[in-house]
Scaffold this active site. Structure first.
Site, short mmCIF file in Angstrom:
data_model
loop_
_atom_site.label_atom_id
_atom_site.label_comp_id
_atom_site.label_asym_id
_atom_site.label_seq_id
_atom_site.Cartn_x
_atom_site.Cartn_y
_atom_site.Cartn_z
NE ARG A 109 24.15 7.66 30.30
CZ ARG A 109 23.23 6.95 30.92
NH1 ARG A 109 23.76 5.86 31.90
NH2 ARG A 109 22.16 7.35 31.09
CE LYS A 131 35.92 12.12 11.20
NZ LYS A 131 36.00 12.34 9.88
CD GLU A 173 41.97 6.89 2.34
OE1 GLU A 173 42.61 7.81 2.85
OE2 GLU A 173 40.92 6.64 1.61
CE LYS A 215 42.25 9.16 10.76
NZ LYS A 215 41.46 8.11 10.55
CD GLU A 225 36.04 16.14 8.99
OE1 GLU A 225 36.02 15.08 9.56
OE2 GLU A 225 35.84 16.27 8.18
NE ARG A 229 39.56 13.25 11.79
CZ ARG A 229 39.36 12.50 12.85
NH1 ARG A 229 39.36 12.99 14.27
NH2 ARG A 229 39.36 11.01 12.59
CG ASN A 233 37.89 14.83 4.33
OD1 ASN A 233 37.68 13.91 4.64
ND2 ASN A 233 36.99 16.02 5.11
CG HIS A 236 38.42 11.07 0.95
ND1 HIS A 236 39.91 10.91 0.53
CD2 HIS A 236 38.29 9.70 1.42
CE1 HIS A 236 40.63 10.09 1.08
NE2 HIS A 236 39.43 8.94 1.68
CG HIS A 240 33.21 10.26 -0.04
ND1 HIS A 240 33.56 11.18 0.94
CD2 HIS A 240 33.85 8.89 0.19
CE1 HIS A 240 34.06 10.39 2.00
NE2 HIS A 240 34.38 9.12 1.58
CG HIS A 250 37.05 4.71 -0.48
ND1 HIS A 250 36.38 5.66 -0.02
CD2 HIS A 250 38.40 4.79 0.27
CE1 HIS A 250 36.85 6.35 0.50
NE2 HIS A 250 37.78 6.06 0.89
N1 LIG Z 1 36.75 5.76 11.26
C1 LIG Z 1 37.66 6.27 10.38
O1 LIG Z 1 38.32 7.09 10.85
C2 LIG Z 1 37.30 5.73 8.80
C3 LIG Z 1 38.29 6.06 7.73
C4 LIG Z 1 38.36 5.55 6.61
C5 LIG Z 1 37.33 4.40 6.49
N2 LIG Z 1 36.49 4.03 7.43
C6 LIG Z 1 35.75 3.13 7.04
O2 LIG Z 1 36.29 1.95 6.86
C7 LIG Z 1 35.21 1.28 5.84
C8 LIG Z 1 36.41 0.62 4.69
O3 LIG Z 1 37.16 -0.04 5.48
P1 LIG Z 1 37.73 -1.17 4.53
O4 LIG Z 1 38.29 -0.81 3.48
O5 LIG Z 1 38.54 -2.13 5.29
O6 LIG Z 1 36.37 -2.14 4.09
P2 LIG Z 1 35.74 -3.37 5.00
O7 LIG Z 1 35.85 -3.61 6.71
O8 LIG Z 1 34.46 -3.41 4.55
O9 LIG Z 1 36.75 -4.62 4.29
C9 LIG Z 1 36.65 -4.91 2.81
C10 LIG Z 1 36.65 -6.08 2.53
O10 LIG Z 1 37.75 -6.94 2.85
C11 LIG Z 1 37.51 -8.04 3.75
N3 LIG Z 1 38.63 -8.42 4.65
C12 LIG Z 1 39.08 -7.37 5.62
N4 LIG Z 1 40.42 -7.88 6.04
C13 LIG Z 1 40.35 -9.13 5.28
C14 LIG Z 1 41.45 -9.88 5.30
N5 LIG Z 1 42.67 -9.93 6.14
N6 LIG Z 1 41.53 -11.26 4.54
C15 LIG Z 1 40.54 -11.16 3.60
N7 LIG Z 1 39.41 -10.38 3.56
C16 LIG Z 1 39.46 -9.26 4.27
C17 LIG Z 1 36.25 -7.78 4.30
O11 LIG Z 1 35.75 -8.90 4.52
C18 LIG Z 1 35.45 -7.13 3.16
O12 LIG Z 1 34.89 -7.89 2.19
C19 LIG Z 1 33.96 2.37 5.44
O13 LIG Z 1 32.96 1.87 6.23
C20 LIG Z 1 34.86 3.67 5.99
O14 LIG Z 1 33.58 4.46 6.17
C21 LIG Z 1 36.67 4.86 8.70
#
Ligand SMILES: NC(=O)c1ccc[n+]([C@@H]2O[C@H](COP(=O)([O-])OP(=O)(O)OC[C@H]3O[C@@H](n4cnc5c(N)ncnc54)[C@H](O)[C@@H]3O)[C@@H](O)[C@H]2O)c1
Length: 343
Positions: A109, A131, A173, A215, A225, A229, A233, A236, A240, A250
């Site tokens: 938990r 999130k 972003e 943010k 949200e 919030r 988006n 987005h 999306h 993305h």
């Molecule tokens: N929780 C939230 O508020 C929120 C907001 C935006 C996005 N997200 C989520 O975040 C994810 C996308 O994040 P992302 O773009 O970081 O993608 P990701 O975590 O999939 O990373 C993208 C790629 O970059 C590589 N990578 C990461 N750091 C690296 C580094 N320093 N050197 C070399 N390679 C590296 C990873 O191995 C992967 O191949 C999605 O799942 C999305 O839903 C969450």
């Protein structure tokens, strides 16, 4: 070191900027820590991470953000007999932050957790806001929690190994944050484009700091949200749909989404033609596309199926000049017509 604090109903976070991973022990008891690490990051930064024993390696890629991966993670937690005095640290991009936050929030938990974001997108967005979650049956982020990480340690040195296509996702972003809430940040990104490209740490720090401030302000007003919030988006809803339909990155999909939404804002009378051009020019400088190419009908259909729609309406974010935004409730039918006109 610059730091930012976020105090919400679902917990409090301290965000430390421009610190090194080696300083982690100042923020948590590393003896009691288990790490969830993206495999690419582990391979590229073994020097930093191999000091630690309890490492759970997660295969990279969005398709790994599932309950199956969480299940494997729980197994390791059980094997290591973690308890509520343990700490989970997610080291990776947004995927690892989301999954580590979810596993930590649900095991026993809730175990304390923190993030070391290694992609620009995770630095400017995913690591903050609380999130957490995973995809389910192909639907993005369908299962999850709202729960804040105790700390976020931002070591910009990780960005050195990030491929440019991934860096672009974070730049998109940051531009989004500037567009919805901070004209000064938009001007700063315009004036420091080359330095962002070359990963100048001082410039990156300012972009991360200002994006996170936006943010934090927005999330503090609407943690779960229900209203403001939604502004986060911007670009987005369309982005999306493009990502899903034609499989662009993305950031590229959101970039087109922002350009189309800027066009809609112009049609709405709240953005000038000059500002639309300025936005497109900045996105294009970073090799982010602004024109939609592909099956328009399929994309528009996907927008209309957005999970954030409410009955016949969808909350759509428009710009009211650069640095200001507004949320309009638009009838899906109307949106469909306008999009066919604009795209
Ligand atoms: N929780 C939230 O508020 C929120 C907001 C935006 C996005 N997200 C989520 O975040 C994810 C996308 O994040 P992302 O773009 O970081 O993608 P990701 O975590 O999939 O990373 C993208 C790629 O970059 C590589 N990578 C990461 N750091 C690296 C580094 N320093 N050197 C070399 N390679 C590296 C990873 O191995 C992967 O191949 C999605 O799942 C999305 O839903 C969450």
């Amino acid at each position: 070191m610059r730091s930012l604090d976020f105090a919400g109903n679902t917990g409090s976070s301290r965000i430390m900027l421009n610190v090194t991973f080696e300083q982690l022990s100042e923020f948590c008891d590393t003896e009691k820590t288990a790490f969830i690490v993206d495999r690419n990051v582990l391979d590229l930064h073994k020097d930093k991470l191999s000091l630690y024993q309890r490492l759970i390696e997660v295969e990279p890629g969005e398709q790994q953000k599932t309950l199956e991966t969480v299940n494997t993670i729980y197994g390791r937690f059980l094997e290591w007999e973690l308890d509520r005095s343990s700490v989970i640290v997610g080291v990776g991009g947004g995927m690892v932050c989301d999954i580590a936050g979810f596993a930590a929030s649900t095991y026993l938990r809730g175990i304390p957790f923190g993030f070391v974001p290694t992609s620009l997108l995770a630095l400017v967005d995913a690591s903050v806001g609380g999130k957490n979650g995973v995809n389910y049956h192909g639907y993005k982020n369908m299962v999850g929690t709202f729960n804040q990480p105790g700390f976020v340690l931002c070591d910009f040195d990780f960005l050195r190994t990030l491929p440019y296509d991934e860096l672009k996702n974070g730049i998109a972003e940051a531009i989004k944050s500037a567009l919805i809430a901070d004209e000064a940040l938009f001007n700063y990104i315009e004036d420091n484009k080359e330095e962002i490209y070359s990963l100048n740490h001082d410039v990156i720090q300012r972009v991360v700091l200002d994006s996170l401030n936006i943010k934090i302000v927005v999330v503090s007003r609407d943690e779960t949200e229900k209203g403001e919030r939604r502004k986060l988006n911007f670009g987005h809803t369309i982005g999306h749909a493009i990502e899903k339909t034609i499989g662009l990155h993305h950031g590229e999909a959101v970039s087109i989404g922002m350009a189309i939404s800027a066009g809609l804002s112009k049609k709405n009378g709240t953005l000038t033609e000059k500002d639309v051009e300025r936005i497109e020019r900045l996105l294009n400088y970073f090799q982010l596309p602004t024109k939609l190419e592909g099956d328009r009908k399929a994309i528009i259909d996907a927008i209309c199926k957005d999970k954030k729609r409410e009955g016949e309406n969808i909350h759509f974010v428009l710009l009211d000049g650069i640095g200001n935004s507004l949320i309009e409730k638009i009838k899906i039918e109307e949106l469909q017509e306008v999009l066919f006109d604009l795209c």
